[in-house]
Design a protein around this motif. Structure first.
Motif, PDB file in Angstrom:
ATOM      1  N   THR A 119       4.691  43.353  -8.302  1.00 38.54           N
ATOM      2  CA  THR A 119       5.871  43.195  -9.158  1.00 38.54           C
ATOM      3  C   THR A 119       5.584  42.539 -10.497  1.00 38.54           C
ATOM      4  OG1 THR A 119       6.430  41.000  -8.292  1.00 38.54           O
ATOM      5  CG2 THR A 119       7.285  42.918  -7.080  1.00 38.54           C
ATOM      6  N   GLY A 120       4.431  41.882 -10.623  1.00 39.67           N
ATOM      7  CA  GLY A 120       4.119  41.155 -11.847  1.00 39.67           C
ATOM      8  C   GLY A 120       4.750  39.778 -11.907  1.00 39.67           C
ATOM      9  N   GLU A 121       5.387  39.347 -10.833  1.00 40.00           N
ATOM     10  CA  GLU A 121       6.085  38.066 -10.845  1.00 40.00           C
ATOM     11  C   GLU A 121       5.134  36.893 -10.638  1.00 40.00           C
ATOM     12  OE1 GLU A 121      10.375  38.475  -8.900  1.00 40.00           O
ATOM     13  OE2 GLU A 121       8.827  39.371  -7.628  1.00 40.00           O
ATOM     14  N   LYS A 122       5.518  35.757 -11.209  1.00 48.69           N
ATOM     15  CA  LYS A 122       4.836  34.498 -10.908  1.00 48.69           C
ATOM     16  C   LYS A 122       5.336  33.997  -9.563  1.00 48.69           C
ATOM     17  CE  LYS A 122       5.959  30.635 -13.110  1.00 48.69           C
ATOM     18  NZ  LYS A 122       5.999  29.630 -14.202  1.00 48.69           N
ATOM     19  N   VAL A 123       4.415  33.584  -8.715  1.00 52.62           N
ATOM     20  CA  VAL A 123       4.763  33.058  -7.402  1.00 52.62           C
ATOM     21  C   VAL A 123       4.250  31.624  -7.314  1.00 52.62           C
ATOM     22  CG1 VAL A 123       4.481  33.310  -4.903  1.00 52.62           C
ATOM     23  CG2 VAL A 123       4.641  35.346  -6.364  1.00 52.62           C
ATOM     24  N   ILE A 124       5.158  30.697  -7.049  1.00 52.60           N
ATOM     25  CA  ILE A 124       4.788  29.289  -6.904  1.00 52.60           C
ATOM     26  C   ILE A 124       4.660  28.990  -5.419  1.00 52.60           C
ATOM     27  CG2 ILE A 124       5.433  26.901  -7.366  1.00 52.60           C
ATOM     28  CD1 ILE A 124       7.116  27.988  -9.719  1.00 52.60           C
ATOM     29  N   LEU A 125       3.473  28.631  -5.015  1.00 49.76           N
ATOM     30  CA  LEU A 125       3.193  28.332  -3.616  1.00 49.76           C
ATOM     31  C   LEU A 125       3.322  26.833  -3.413  1.00 49.76           C
ATOM     32  CD1 LEU A 125       0.129  30.711  -3.422  1.00 49.76           C
ATOM     33  CD2 LEU A 125       2.349  31.114  -2.353  1.00 49.76           C
ATOM     34  N   LYS A 126       4.350  26.419  -2.675  1.00 50.48           N
ATOM     35  CA  LYS A 126       4.633  24.991  -2.500  1.00 50.48           C
ATOM     36  C   LYS A 126       4.748  24.579  -1.041  1.00 50.48           C
ATOM     37  CE  LYS A 126       9.502  25.986  -3.610  1.00 50.48           C
ATOM     38  NZ  LYS A 126      10.622  25.629  -4.502  1.00 50.48           N
ATOM     39  N   THR A 127       4.796  25.544  -0.141  1.00 49.91           N
ATOM     40  CA  THR A 127       4.791  25.277   1.295  1.00 49.91           C
ATOM     41  C   THR A 127       3.889  26.301   1.968  1.00 49.91           C
ATOM     42  OG1 THR A 127       6.720  26.704   1.697  1.00 49.91           O
ATOM     43  CG2 THR A 127       7.163  24.362   1.277  1.00 49.91           C
ATOM     44  N   LYS A 169       7.340  20.572 -14.625  1.00 49.91           N
ATOM     45  CA  LYS A 169       8.694  20.200 -15.032  1.00 49.91           C
ATOM     46  C   LYS A 169       9.681  20.464 -13.902  1.00 49.91           C
ATOM     47  CE  LYS A 169      11.919  20.629 -18.895  1.00 49.91           C
ATOM     48  NZ  LYS A 169      12.128  21.221 -20.244  1.00 49.91           N
ATOM     49  N   GLU A 170       9.530  21.612 -13.245  1.00 54.15           N
ATOM     50  CA  GLU A 170      10.406  21.948 -12.124  1.00 54.15           C
ATOM     51  C   GLU A 170      10.229  20.972 -10.972  1.00 54.15           C
ATOM     52  OE1 GLU A 170       9.244  25.912 -11.235  1.00 54.15           O
ATOM     53  OE2 GLU A 170       9.918  26.714 -13.177  1.00 54.15           O
ATOM     54  N   MET A 171       9.014  20.468 -10.776  1.00 57.13           N
ATOM     55  CA  MET A 171       8.741  19.536  -9.683  1.00 57.13           C
ATOM     56  C   MET A 171       9.356  18.163  -9.929  1.00 57.13           C
ATOM     57  SD  MET A 171       4.727  20.489  -9.003  1.00 57.13           S
ATOM     58  CE  MET A 171       4.471  19.518  -7.510  1.00 57.13           C
ATOM     59  N   GLY A 172       9.583  17.835 -11.208  1.00 58.93           N
ATOM     60  CA  GLY A 172      10.184  16.548 -11.528  1.00 58.93           C
ATOM     61  C   GLY A 172       9.339  15.622 -12.371  1.00 58.93           C
ATOM     62  N   ALA A 173       8.178  16.096 -12.861  1.00 59.09           N
ATOM     63  CA  ALA A 173       7.328  15.261 -13.701  1.00 59.09           C
ATOM     64  C   ALA A 173       7.963  15.076 -15.076  1.00 59.09           C
ATOM     65  CB  ALA A 173       5.946  15.888 -13.843  1.00 59.09           C
ATOM     66  N   SER A 174       8.134  13.838 -15.494  1.00 58.25           N
ATOM     67  CA  SER A 174       8.733  13.552 -16.805  1.00 58.25           C
ATOM     68  C   SER A 174       7.738  13.757 -17.932  1.00 58.25           C
ATOM     69  CB  SER A 174       9.257  12.116 -16.838  1.00 58.25           C
ATOM     70  OG  SER A 174      10.203  11.892 -15.828  1.00 58.25           O
ATOM     71  N   VAL A 175       6.463  13.486 -17.647  1.00 60.73           N
ATOM     72  CA  VAL A 175       5.387  13.650 -18.627  1.00 60.73           C
ATOM     73  C   VAL A 175       4.364  14.601 -18.012  1.00 60.73           C
ATOM     74  CG1 VAL A 175       3.510  12.499 -19.856  1.00 60.73           C
ATOM     75  CG2 VAL A 175       5.742  11.375 -19.631  1.00 60.73           C
ATOM     76  N   ARG A 176       3.991  15.625 -18.782  1.00 60.30           N
ATOM     77  CA  ARG A 176       3.159  16.693 -18.232  1.00 60.30           C
ATOM     78  C   ARG A 176       1.911  16.913 -19.095  1.00 60.30           C
ATOM     79  NH1 ARG A 176       8.468  17.260 -18.120  1.00 60.30           N
ATOM     80  NH2 ARG A 176       8.493  18.073 -20.256  1.00 60.30           N
ATOM     81  N   VAL A 177       0.760  16.822 -18.466  1.00 59.02           N
ATOM     82  CA  VAL A 177      -0.509  17.016 -19.162  1.00 59.02           C
ATOM     83  C   VAL A 177      -1.202  18.241 -18.561  1.00 59.02           C
ATOM     84  CG1 VAL A 177      -2.767  16.051 -19.713  1.00 59.02           C
ATOM     85  CG2 VAL A 177      -0.749  14.557 -19.630  1.00 59.02           C
ATOM     86  N   GLY A 178      -1.494  19.223 -19.407  1.00 65.91           N
ATOM     87  CA  GLY A 178      -2.216  20.405 -18.972  1.00 65.91           C
ATOM     88  C   GLY A 178      -3.670  20.322 -19.386  1.00 65.91           C
ATOM     89  N   VAL A 179      -4.527  20.979 -18.628  1.00 67.33           N
ATOM     90  CA  VAL A 179      -5.948  21.043 -18.963  1.00 67.33           C
ATOM     91  C   VAL A 179      -6.350  22.509 -19.032  1.00 67.33           C
ATOM     92  CG1 VAL A 179      -8.282  20.301 -18.405  1.00 67.33           C
ATOM     93  CG2 VAL A 179      -6.327  18.869 -17.727  1.00 67.33           C
ATOM     94  N   LEU A 272      12.178  16.694  -3.964  1.00 64.98           N
ATOM     95  CA  LEU A 272      12.622  17.245  -2.691  1.00 64.98           C
ATOM     96  C   LEU A 272      13.592  18.410  -2.898  1.00 64.98           C
ATOM     97  CD1 LEU A 272      13.058  13.985  -0.583  1.00 64.98           C
ATOM     98  CD2 LEU A 272      11.309  15.758  -0.289  1.00 64.98           C
ATOM     99  N   LYS A 273      14.427  18.317  -3.926  1.00 66.14           N
ATOM    100  CA  LYS A 273      15.340  19.408  -4.240  1.00 66.14           C
ATOM    101  C   LYS A 273      14.552  20.657  -4.624  1.00 66.14           C
ATOM    102  CE  LYS A 273      19.252  20.670  -7.209  1.00 66.14           C
ATOM    103  NZ  LYS A 273      20.136  20.206  -8.312  1.00 66.14           N
ATOM    104  N   TRP A 274      13.496  20.469  -5.428  1.00 66.92           N
ATOM    105  CA  TRP A 274      12.625  21.593  -5.823  1.00 66.92           C
ATOM    106  C   TRP A 274      11.901  22.164  -4.614  1.00 66.92           C
ATOM    107  CZ3 TRP A 274       7.245  21.649  -5.321  1.00 66.92           C
ATOM    108  CH2 TRP A 274       6.584  22.742  -5.922  1.00 66.92           C
ATOM    109  N   LEU A 275      11.364  21.295  -3.775  1.00 69.95           N
ATOM    110  CA  LEU A 275      10.595  21.742  -2.622  1.00 69.95           C
ATOM    111  C   LEU A 275      11.429  22.587  -1.673  1.00 69.95           C
ATOM    112  CD1 LEU A 275       7.799  21.453  -1.200  1.00 69.95           C
ATOM    113  CD2 LEU A 275       8.762  19.497   0.033  1.00 69.95           C
ATOM    114  N   ARG A 276      12.698  22.226  -1.523  1.00 72.10           N
ATOM    115  CA  ARG A 276      13.573  22.910  -0.564  1.00 72.10           C
ATOM    116  C   ARG A 276      14.292  24.107  -1.175  1.00 72.10           C
ATOM    117  NH1 ARG A 276      15.861  17.018   1.202  1.00 72.10           N
ATOM    118  NH2 ARG A 276      14.164  16.450   2.628  1.00 72.10           N
ATOM    119  N   GLY A 277      14.162  24.231  -2.506  1.00 69.07           N
ATOM    120  CA  GLY A 277      14.896  25.290  -3.192  1.00 69.07           C
ATOM    121  C   GLY A 277      14.307  26.671  -2.995  1.00 69.07           C
TER     122      GLY A 277
END
Length: 277
Positions: A119-127, A169-179, A272-277
């Protein structure tokens, strides 16, 4: 730095095959300065680094494993259909060193990114299975057969978001650093594998997006002289990751200060809201 401030910080580790050792240097620098992240996300080799660190393996041990890791040791030949190889050996490698874990069991909240090749979709694996998720996020399409997860055919997440800042950001991190591990200088391919790798690099260049938020920062270690498939430079890669992180520490601290206070309960509730969503 106090526990709440640490919980505000998220690190997104991008793909780049053996260049992923640089992520360990970044983590080492942050750890030494009391900036152990409260959230981790990763794509491809960045997913491997994030997972092993999130599950508590010391950085020196992770680097030792990276030195021993070789493409052919974590793949087996396939009768060509959807890929030349399969990376089920990688799953066994993960379970050998971390055990049979689920992603949600991670002491540091963890998310891994893959692409749905149908489908070309992004899939976030969290569980679910950690080893399966790592097989999926590192699955170079065309080289490896897609990994079946939850009825989806998944391949390398670099195709959709090579440095998964938006996930933090979706997980809840207020400050985000990418590498970002950057792209490799293109060269004329000499075999099918190199054709596929070049194609993936071209696509990955388009997903190495610049940070676009007040509380987003992208680190870009100087790795242009190191090949993606060269595993003989781990010390130099580690040192370059460490150097780039040390240079960014003042900026990261100022971002955390500017983000303002947030209670531990608020941070955990959002996750937790993100994880269960």
């Amino acid at each position: 730095m106090d526990e709440v401030s640490q919980k505000m910080l998220g690190l997104a580790l991008g793909g780049g095959a053996y260049r992923g050792v640089a992520h360990l240097g970044v983590l080492k620098a942050f750890e030494e300065e009391g900036l152990k992240p409260g959230f981790l996300s990763g794509t491809s080799s960045g997913g491997l680094a994030a997972a092993f660190y999130a599950f508590g393996m010391p950085l020196e041990e992770i680097r030792d494993l990276a030195d021993k890791l070789h493409w052919l040791r974590v793949s087996t030949f396939n009768v060509p259909k959807l890929g030349l190889l399969n990376n089920s050996e990688l799953g066994r490698f993960v379970e050998k060193h971390l055990g049979s874990k689920n992603i949600e069991e991670s002491p540091i909240p963890l998310a891994l990114v893959a692409s749905d090749i149908s489908t070309g979709e992004k899939v976030i694996l969290k569980t679910g299975s950690l080893s399966q998720a790592l097989m999926a996020t590192t699955c170079i399409p065309g080289v490896f057969s897609p990994v079946q997860v939850g009825g989806r055919m998944l391949v390398d997440g670099a195709l959709v978001e090579n440095v998964p800042l938006t996930v933090l950001k979706e997980m809840g991190a207020s400050v985000r650093v990418g590498v970002s591990l950057g792209s490799e200088s293109y060269r004329k391919p000499e075999n099918l594998i190199q054709v596929i790798i070049n194609a993936i690099n071209i696509a990955t260049d388009q997903t190495n997006l610049a940070s676009d938020g007040k509380f987003d920062l992208m680190l870009k270690p100087e790795l242009q002289t190191y090949g993606f498939l060269d595993n003989g430079n781990s010390l130099k890669l580690f040192a370059e990751g460490y150097r780039s992180a040390m240079m960014a520490l003042e900026k990261v601290r100022s971002m955390i200060d500017a983000a303002g206070p947030s209670s531990l309960e608020q941070v955990e509730a959002k996750f937790l809201k993100w994880l269960r969503g």
